[in-house]
Design an enzyme around this catalytic site. Sequence first.
Site, mmCIF file in Angstrom:
data_model
loop_
_atom_site.group_PDB
_atom_site.id
_atom_site.type_symbol
_atom_site.label_atom_id
_atom_site.label_comp_id
_atom_site.label_asym_id
_atom_site.label_seq_id
_atom_site.Cartn_x
_atom_site.Cartn_y
_atom_site.Cartn_z
ATOM 1 C CD GLU A 1 -2.113 -1.107 3.115
ATOM 2 O OE1 GLU A 1 -1.878 -0.103 3.822
ATOM 3 O OE2 GLU A 1 -2.760 -2.085 3.504
ATOM 4 C CE LYS B 1 6.049 5.438 6.585
ATOM 5 N NZ LYS B 1 5.722 6.824 6.909
ATOM 6 C CG ASP C 1 4.324 12.881 4.896
ATOM 7 O OD1 ASP C 1 4.382 12.635 6.117
ATOM 8 O OD2 ASP C 1 5.058 13.703 4.332
ATOM 9 C CE1 TYR D 1 -2.488 2.930 9.177
ATOM 10 C CE2 TYR D 1 -2.740 4.604 7.477
ATOM 11 C CZ TYR D 1 -2.260 4.215 8.717
ATOM 12 O OH TYR D 1 -1.580 5.101 9.484
ATOM 13 C CE LYS E 1 10.840 7.498 5.642
ATOM 14 N NZ LYS E 1 10.035 8.527 6.331
ATOM 15 C CB CYS F 1 13.378 48.610 7.061
ATOM 16 S SG CYS F 1 12.850 47.967 5.468
ATOM 17 C CB CYS G 1 12.600 52.146 3.834
ATOM 18 S SG CYS G 1 11.794 51.579 5.343
ATOM 19 C CB CYS H 1 9.577 47.361 7.610
ATOM 20 S SG CYS H 1 9.668 49.043 6.942
ATOM 21 C CB CYS I 1 8.917 50.316 3.127
ATOM 22 S SG CYS I 1 10.179 49.038 3.012
#
Length: 686
Positions: A132, A134, A136, A245, A333, A427, A430, A443, A449
Amino acid sequence: MPMEYAKKVPQKFEKVDSISRQDARQEIDKLREAIHYHDWRYYIENDPVISDEAYDRLLNRLQELEAAFPELQDDNSPTSRVGSEPVGALRKRQHVTLMQSLQAALERKKIEDLDTIVRKKAGGDDCVYMVEPKFDGLSVELVYTGGELEYAATRGDGRTGEDISNNARTVKSIPLKLSGNGAIPHKLAVRGELFMTKSGFQELNRQRIANNQGPFANPRNAAAGTVRQLDAGRVAGLPLDMYCYELLDISDKEPSTHAETLDYLHDLGLKTNTLRKLCTTIDEFEAFRNEMEEKREQIDYDIDGVVAKVNDRALRKKLGTRDRYPRWAFAWKFPPRQEITRLYDIVVQVGRTGILTPVALLEPVDIGGVTISRATLHNADEVHRKDIRVGDYVRVARAGDVIPEVVRRVPEKGLKRSKPFAMPEKCPSCGDTILHEGAYHVCPAGLSCRAQLAGRLHHFASRAALNIESLGDKTVQQLVERTMVTDLADLFALEVDDLTQLDLYAEKSANDLYTEIQESKNPPLDRFIYALGIRLVGEHLSRILASHFGTFDAVRSATASQLSSIREIGDESAHSVADFFKDKRNNSTIDRMLEFGVRPRDADTQQSQKLQNATIAITGELESFSRREAGEAVESRGGRATSSVSNNTDYVVAGRNPGSKLDQARDHNVKVIDEKEFEKLLEGGA
Ligand code: IVH
């Protein structure tokens, strides 16, 4: 007796107030059974047999009856799919049996070794595996008692997990009741994977970004983050899904093979994956693995490998368990879409809302066929938590279409490390002083900016904002780089002559762009508010502001307390709006736009103010509105549509065959109006 409402759903039902409790109970049972059945047809079998409208009629009727007979409510009623009351904390649940982990390998050699152990134990007997994908996602336990979902719990540490029942009930592919033709076991515990679809995840992130919220890193995080929320109402409607499952426990005789188990779970109405195959050799397992790796991008959920499980359950018992893993299953995997590389610098990017993001500059590395040379470090807290510094070796991941991220540092012996990373105090674009807001550095220079400008300009012209179609990414870049636009308002000062200097796409002439910009000067108020890119103000909030205040001047001069007195607006958004319009530089930009002839169109507030904060319950059938349309008409005018009557109700709209709400209205002294009066109310003339 065949089930009622399986194919046909009446247009109208009997008046609720003329129904006895006994009849209501029977009808509620029939409706629940039918809705469970249609959920199964739609969400598990992908083969609906009635229209969405007919389904809504069933659900509305059930809601109506449950509202009239609250004592007949039930946690596993299909109406609980929309969420329940928020809880203070998730309670712990001890699993019925240990939820173990899976042994996993990347190389065929290791898989062969695991297979050898299994074959030895099997003796001379045939050894068959079910293979089957796998998934995630998140491993979850579902427990059914008497055929009803008793609870759902996360895996936690394998012994104890967290009860996520309220949230699980909102996931349409998790049956609230088991079904099927055969006998339903008194007790059934199954294990499966809860996940977010990839497409749903993309859409959710788009919405989050449009609402100026941070996006989730990947579907797994999004599923894990949302399903453990305390307010199920916020989980309802999210693109969550689940495949079952494994059988964990059953009161009846258990099937003798895994193949039969999966068929059995499917017959009970649980969702199982059809991508599976019986194999007898590792070569066949490898072929399946390769096939899945190839299909991986096309499947609408993340998978990170394949699993082989001994098919024969008696052999499984013989094989038993080793530490935390059973010997009868192992995962092959896929190579991680992660690589190790060196981080040679950290730069700080300024986004359109002023949020500073540290970005890792990397020695280019190939991850699953894509060359990666930059990856996000999210925010300063993350950089410190992971202790990532310039010169370090780092593990970089690329999950799906998601932006690459630095997962963690890979310590290297003898490497002399540089100083810890620090966010700049000014920043980088600016020079304004950076503010600290929660996990974020921001900022505050807003529209003036320069770094924020390109992002803002892009947003300003986007489809849901002023919709200046010819103003694409490249054009925005050029306008900013050549300092033709140093402030959003400059856009409206551009002449055809200025625009002819740009490298425009062939089909778009300077004339077209000029015309589009001029034509965008009269936007609907809500779009203009949205276009300004105020933090926390997405499309929805923009519409609320427009319909509440009506004119741009009124929005602009609203105080934070006026703003937060509006029901849908929270304190944080209220302050964000008020602060935006208090800012000198924002005001000068806005004033310049107005000088250039920008005139947001006033929103129609007469109607909306009429229903502002009014609570309206609707009962019976209306001629020109469905129940949903009537609700939307109320909500779009700032009112609240409810299904029950209380002292807070302002009007009860009585259609034909009104239900018990009419009596309740009299009990609570609430004004009852008919459909004509309701229409007048909507038009603002009641
Ligand atoms: S069976 C002990 N089957 O992988 C065996 N697990 O890395 C019971 N997983 O926590 C699990 N897809 O959440 C099984 N088809 C599948 C699976 C699967 C994903 C997960 C499971 C487990 C994790 C281990």
